[in-house]
Design an enzyme around this catalytic site. Structure first.
Site, PDB file in Angstrom:
ATOM      1  N   GLU A   1     -11.291 123.751 -54.612  1.00 40.70           N
ATOM      2  CA  GLU A   1     -10.525 123.542 -55.846  1.00 40.70           C
ATOM      3  C   GLU A   1     -11.460 123.891 -56.980  1.00 40.70           C
ATOM      4  O   GLU A   1     -12.363 123.131 -57.321  1.00 40.70           O
ATOM      5  CB  GLU A   1     -10.032 122.098 -55.918  1.00 40.70           C
ATOM      6  CG  GLU A   1      -8.856 121.920 -56.859  1.00 40.70           C
ATOM      7  CD  GLU A   1      -9.297 121.680 -58.296  1.00 40.70           C
ATOM      8  OE1 GLU A   1      -9.309 122.655 -59.087  1.00 40.70           O
ATOM      9  OE2 GLU A   1      -9.621 120.534 -58.618  1.00 40.70           O
TER      10      GLU A   1
ATOM     11  N   CYS B   1      -9.625 121.049 -65.112  1.00 43.34           N
ATOM     12  CA  CYS B   1      -9.379 122.411 -64.628  1.00 43.34           C
ATOM     13  C   CYS B   1      -7.928 122.822 -64.859  1.00 43.34           C
ATOM     14  O   CYS B   1      -7.614 124.012 -64.903  1.00 43.34           O
ATOM     15  CB  CYS B   1      -9.744 122.524 -63.155  1.00 43.34           C
ATOM     16  SG  CYS B   1      -8.914 121.318 -62.103  1.00 43.34           S
TER      17      CYS B   1
END
Length: 491
Positions: free
Chosen positions: A261, A295
């Site tokens: 990720e 993010c």
């Protein structure tokens, strides 16, 4: 109890050592490192600094106890996670205060993260008993096809500093539910939340030998060491794309199972028919949640030329209401960034954009002579190829780019190497469906600025990584599917 006394009480309650298989211990070399409060740049704790010997000890413990934990009844594994969820829910206030002290976000956001983090344990407590297989007749009728899902084995879970609890439970929840032992390497900036979480899991009944936690200043060295160990079967990493790429390359020698990720560059697209008030409301959430250090944050705002000025005016009015300060102070809505490098990066990106014609439409104030603060800013008329648009900002700056057509903005959005989160605001259903199908992203918010949900698969495409966390898909990252060909006539 005064605020200072409450902070000291919370800090004093957190274990400062390593956890090796459920046992608290000092680092083998006796070394410690400082954890800093980003609002003041002052140390708030000393934590044990794990060495290579400590990492190998953790690996031996994980390998030794893997078979026993895998053989533990799924219901038992699930009940442990359920108890951990309940304990976290009972302790939202001290856990939130601890997180704010080491990471900086406002207390209200830390409380929300604790609740979100706990929910992963509840979700995967329920998924633990649903690791079903299949039984079917082969197409030619000559045999039976039997499949089973089994834990992949000992896992290394590398968590980031920006969501120190939620990223821990999002990885530990499915790993433990599936029957995997785990070693967690928390970010050196925020180890305290993970150490507190480890204590809660042990209190919830997690058997000794299942979990180790290794805070360390030698992150790359310890991760590389463990990745070379043949006993490790899985790496789950959340962090920068650059580090993720290096880990993927390192994983090839052992053919490790990976979940990556990585970074994002979330576009926030506002069409001419959008509800602008709603778009502005959601922009505040998508841009400024977690101090802009997410993010999934809206990183680049593409606004149709016909409504761009109105959008910037409305967004500026909302930015003017932001109160920047220490996350523990009442009324603070935006805290400090994690460190000096983060502040300097944001300033450099803004300077590069303004030198190429971008205009600062709004700039807020920050506390002086204290901590790592970056002013909330809106930068208008940003060139589409500016670094402020093409690079991940990780701070409270909203760059605005005007566009004319759907095809133009779609081309700009998909030109990015990243593909994690995207946001689209329109009241045209056909356009919404077109954009959702054509956007190159793992997650899309339609008229919504927050995506994360424990029941949904979280992850990206392209340079944003691969694998999914959360949802029904989350536990799949921690299991292998075994196929058995059965000749029933020979039994």
């Amino acid at each position: 109890m005064s605020t200072r006394e409450a902070e000291q009480s919370v800090l004093a309650a957190v274990p400062r050592g390593l956890m090796l298989g459920g046992v608290w211990t000092a680092a083998s070399a006796g070394a410690e490192f400082e954890v800093l409060d980003p609002s003041s740049a002052e140390p708030i704790a000393l934590v044990a600094d794990a060495t290579h010997d400590d990492a190998l000890a953790a690996m031996s413990i994980a390998a030794e106890h893997q078979a026993q934990w895998a053989a533990t009844a799924p219901r038992v594994r699930g009940e442990i996670l359920r108890r951990a969820y309940e304990l976290m829910t009972e302790r939202i206030e001290p856990l939130a205060l601890l997180m704010t002290l080491e990471m900086g976000k406002p207390l209200s956001e830390s409380r929300a993260e604790v609740a979100y983090a706990a929910d992963f344990f509840r979700w995967f407590a329920e998924e633990a008993v649903r690791m079903t297989g299949t039984w079917s007749i082969a197409p030619d009728g000559a045999s039976r096809i039997w499949t089973m899902r089994q834990p992949v084995g000992p896992c290394l879970l590398v968590t980031p500093w920006n969501f120190p609890l939620a990223m821990g439970t999002r990885k530990l929840g499915p790993a433990l539910a599936a029957g995997c032992t785990a070693i967690v390497k928390p970010a050196k900036q925020t180890p305290l939340s993970m150490l507190a979480l480890a204590g809660i899991l042990m209190e919830a009944g997690l058997p000794k030998g299942v979990l180790s936690v290794l805070p360390t200043t030698d992150s790359s060295g310890i991760v590389a060491l463990l990745m070379r160990d043949p006993r490790l079967r899985k790496l789950s990493f959340t962090g920068s794309t650059e580090v993720g790429q290096a880990l993927v390359r390192q994983s090839a020698d052992r053919m490790l199972r990976l979940s990556m990720e990585l970074g994002g560059n979330g576009p926030f697209v506002v069409f001419e028919d959008a509800d602008l008030d709603r778009a502005v409301d959601e922009a505040m959430r998508a841009k400024l949640r977690n101090n802009g250090e997410a993010c999934t944050a809206a990183n680049r705002f593409y606004v149709h030329d016909s409504v761009r000025e109105t959008f910037v005016t409305k967004l500026s009015a909302r930015f003017a209401q932001i109160r920047v300060g220490r996350g523990t102070d009442e009324g603070t809505t935006l805290g400090p960034l994690i460190d000096r490098n983060a502040v300097e990066k944001v300033a450099d990106l803004v300077a590069a954009a303004t030198s190429n014609g971008a205009v600062v439409a709004y700039s807020g104030e920050v506390p002086q002579n204290a901590g790592y603060y970056s002013p909330p800013m809106i930068v208008d008329r940003v060139p589409a190829d500016s670094r402020l648009v093409t690079e991940e900002i990780f701070g409270p700056v909203a760059p605005v780019v005007g566009f004319e057509t759907e095809e133009q903005v779609l081309g700009w959005v998909n030109a990015s190497d990243y593909g994690l989160a995207s946001y689209v605001f329109t009241t045209d259903l056909n356009r919404a469906l077109r954009m959702a199908e054509r956007l190159e992203a793992g997650m899309i918010g339609l008229n919504r600025g927050v995506l994360s949900n424990v029941a949904a698969p979280f992850g990206g495409v392209k340079m944003s990584g691969y694998g999914r966390e959360g949802g029904a898909e989350g536990i799949d990252e921690y299991v292998e599917t075994k196929y058995v060909a059965v000749d029933v006539n020979a039994l």
